[in-house]
Design a protein around this motif. Structure first.
Motif, PDB file in Angstrom:
ATOM      1  N   UNK A 192       0.834  -1.213   0.000  1.00 37.41           N
ATOM      2  CA  UNK A 192       0.000   0.000   0.000  1.00 37.41           C
ATOM      3  C   UNK A 192       0.865   1.259   0.000  1.00 37.41           C
ATOM      4  N   UNK A 193       0.251   2.354  -0.414  1.00 34.62           N
ATOM      5  CA  UNK A 193       0.892   3.664  -0.255  1.00 34.62           C
ATOM      6  C   UNK A 193       0.230   4.353   0.929  1.00 34.62           C
ATOM      7  N   UNK A 194      -0.348   5.493   0.724  1.00 33.80           N
ATOM      8  CA  UNK A 194      -0.874   6.253   1.846  1.00 33.80           C
ATOM      9  C   UNK A 194      -2.344   5.868   2.065  1.00 33.80           C
ATOM     10  N   UNK A 195      -2.588   5.131   3.130  1.00 32.36           N
ATOM     11  CA  UNK A 195      -3.916   4.625   3.450  1.00 32.36           C
ATOM     12  C   UNK A 195      -4.370   5.254   4.767  1.00 32.36           C
ATOM     13  N   UNK A 196      -5.632   5.590   4.856  1.00 27.00           N
ATOM     14  CA  UNK A 196      -6.160   6.213   6.068  1.00 27.00           C
ATOM     15  C   UNK A 196      -6.354   5.157   7.159  1.00 27.00           C
ATOM     16  N   UNK A 197      -5.345   5.018   8.009  1.00 25.37           N
ATOM     17  CA  UNK A 197      -5.372   4.055   9.107  1.00 25.37           C
ATOM     18  C   UNK A 197      -4.883   4.736  10.387  1.00 25.37           C
ATOM     19  N   UNK A 198      -4.898   3.973  11.462  1.00 28.18           N
ATOM     20  CA  UNK A 198      -4.406   4.484  12.737  1.00 28.18           C
ATOM     21  C   UNK A 198      -2.920   4.838  12.655  1.00 28.18           C
ATOM     22  N   UNK A 199      -2.163   4.083  11.844  1.00 24.64           N
ATOM     23  CA  UNK A 199      -0.723   4.335  11.712  1.00 24.64           C
ATOM     24  C   UNK A 199      -0.451   5.677  11.050  1.00 24.64           C
ATOM     25  N   UNK A 222      -5.995   9.889  -0.759  1.00 24.08           N
ATOM     26  CA  UNK A 222      -5.502   8.771   0.028  1.00 24.08           C
ATOM     27  C   UNK A 222      -6.366   7.545  -0.252  1.00 24.08           C
ATOM     28  N   UNK A 223      -5.827   6.375   0.039  1.00 24.74           N
ATOM     29  CA  UNK A 223      -6.582   5.139  -0.121  1.00 24.74           C
ATOM     30  C   UNK A 223      -7.330   4.774   1.147  1.00 24.74           C
ATOM     31  N   UNK A 224      -8.300   3.898   0.996  1.00 23.98           N
ATOM     32  CA  UNK A 224      -9.077   3.392   2.117  1.00 23.98           C
ATOM     33  C   UNK A 224      -8.644   1.963   2.453  1.00 23.98           C
ATOM     34  N   UNK A 250      -0.730  -1.460  -4.210  1.00 18.20           N
ATOM     35  CA  UNK A 250      -2.062  -0.891  -4.014  1.00 18.20           C
ATOM     36  C   UNK A 250      -1.814   0.542  -3.562  1.00 18.20           C
ATOM     37  N   UNK A 251      -1.297   1.338  -4.490  1.00 19.48           N
ATOM     38  CA  UNK A 251      -0.701   2.623  -4.115  1.00 19.48           C
ATOM     39  C   UNK A 251      -1.250   3.821  -4.870  1.00 19.48           C
ATOM     40  N   UNK A 252      -2.365   3.639  -5.571  1.00 15.18           N
ATOM     41  CA  UNK A 252      -2.928   4.763  -6.303  1.00 15.18           C
ATOM     42  C   UNK A 252      -2.016   5.313  -7.383  1.00 15.18           C
TER      43      UNK A 252
END
Length: 271
Positions: A192-199, A222-224, A250-252
């Motif tokens: 993944x690239x930039x995903x909206x997570x807690x991290x 950003x990705x989900x 999975x990096x847009x």
């Protein structure tokens, strides 16, 4: 004629997701459950793992259970594998997503911080592949999916140690795939690239950084977690039966382009 819909069907499969309490792990558990797998939701956050399992079951789209598991502790991972095998007799799918990033320049890293990142990200992945790979080899089938990162191939200051751990996962995936393929076991990763997570939550709070990172993708967003979970489910399924040793971006489009798009648009000349 091949039934392509059936290739994605996970009905009757036993899946383990380590990191299922939130983010990509939670989305992966939901995806696998919705496609019919029974999901063992594991996480150090026991309440979060239980909540994910409850959501899967109450949705009516799948069945699930939960286990408290520290992804940085090899004995915990061994216990998770043993529980799954004793309870269900096999494990068809095993997914591991936990990660830690301490964003600091390499010269500022302490030995303890280095060990924290490597013990969870890299050594944890090693323990996971070993503990779940062995029973899969014995049963002659199975799919392992790890979580690498586009940081395995592209970098910025302050991410050197995290990136090294993710690059290590990518290489271990290739190595393990070469070792277990003859036993009918597949090993892959998502990147993944930039995903909206807690991290990534601390970055999201800073609007200028949020927008800058979004601009690195071809979609300017950003990705989900669900978008990565869907990729995990694909790699876990028979639809990916001829895929092993791969890291799926999975990096847009982040790693496909040379920096942020310029904003220029192509015009067609009229004649």
């Amino acid at each position: 004629m091949q039934n392509y819909r059936q290739l994605f069907d996970l009905t009757g499969k036993v899946a383990v997701v380590l990191g299922a309490a939130s983010g990509i792990g939670q989305a992966s558990a939901h995806a696998l459950g919705s496609l019919g797998a029974h999901v063992v939701c594991a996480d150090r956050d026991a309440e979060g793992a239980e909540a994910t399992a409850r959501d899967i079951t109450e949705s009516g789209q799948g069945s699930a259970e939960w286990r408290a598991t520290d992804a940085a502790d090899g004995t915990h991972i061994a216990a998770l594998a043993e529980h799954t095998l004793v309870t269900h007799g096999r494990v068809d799918i095993a997914v591991a997503t936990p990660a830690l990033n301490i964003r600091k320049l390499i010269v500022d890293y302490t030995d303890d911080e280095f060990d924290q990142v490597m013990n969870l990200n890299l050594k944890g992945a090693f323990h996971f592949m070993r503990q779940f790979g062995v029973p899969m080899m014995k049963q002659g089938k199975g799919s392992l999916v790890l979580c690498s990162s586009m940081r395995a191939v592209t970098i910025e200051p302050g991410l050197g140690i995290y990136a090294a751990s993710k690059a290590g996962i990518e290489q271990m995936v290739k190595g393990f795939a070469s070792e277990v393929g003859s036993h009918g076991v597949r090993v892959n990763a998502v990147m993944p690239s930039i995903i909206e997570t807690r991290l990534t939550a601390p970055l999201k709070e800073r609007r200028e950084i949020y927008d800058t990172y979004a601009a690195h993708t071809v979609f300017n967003r950003w990705g989900q977690p669900s978008e990565v979970g869907a990729a995990v489910a694909f790699l876990a399924s028979d639809a990916a039966s001829y895929i092993s040793g791969s890291s799926l971006s999975v990096d847009g489009g982040w790693t496909a382009i040379d920096g942020p798009p310029t904003g220029l648009t192509q015009t067609r000349a009229s004649t």
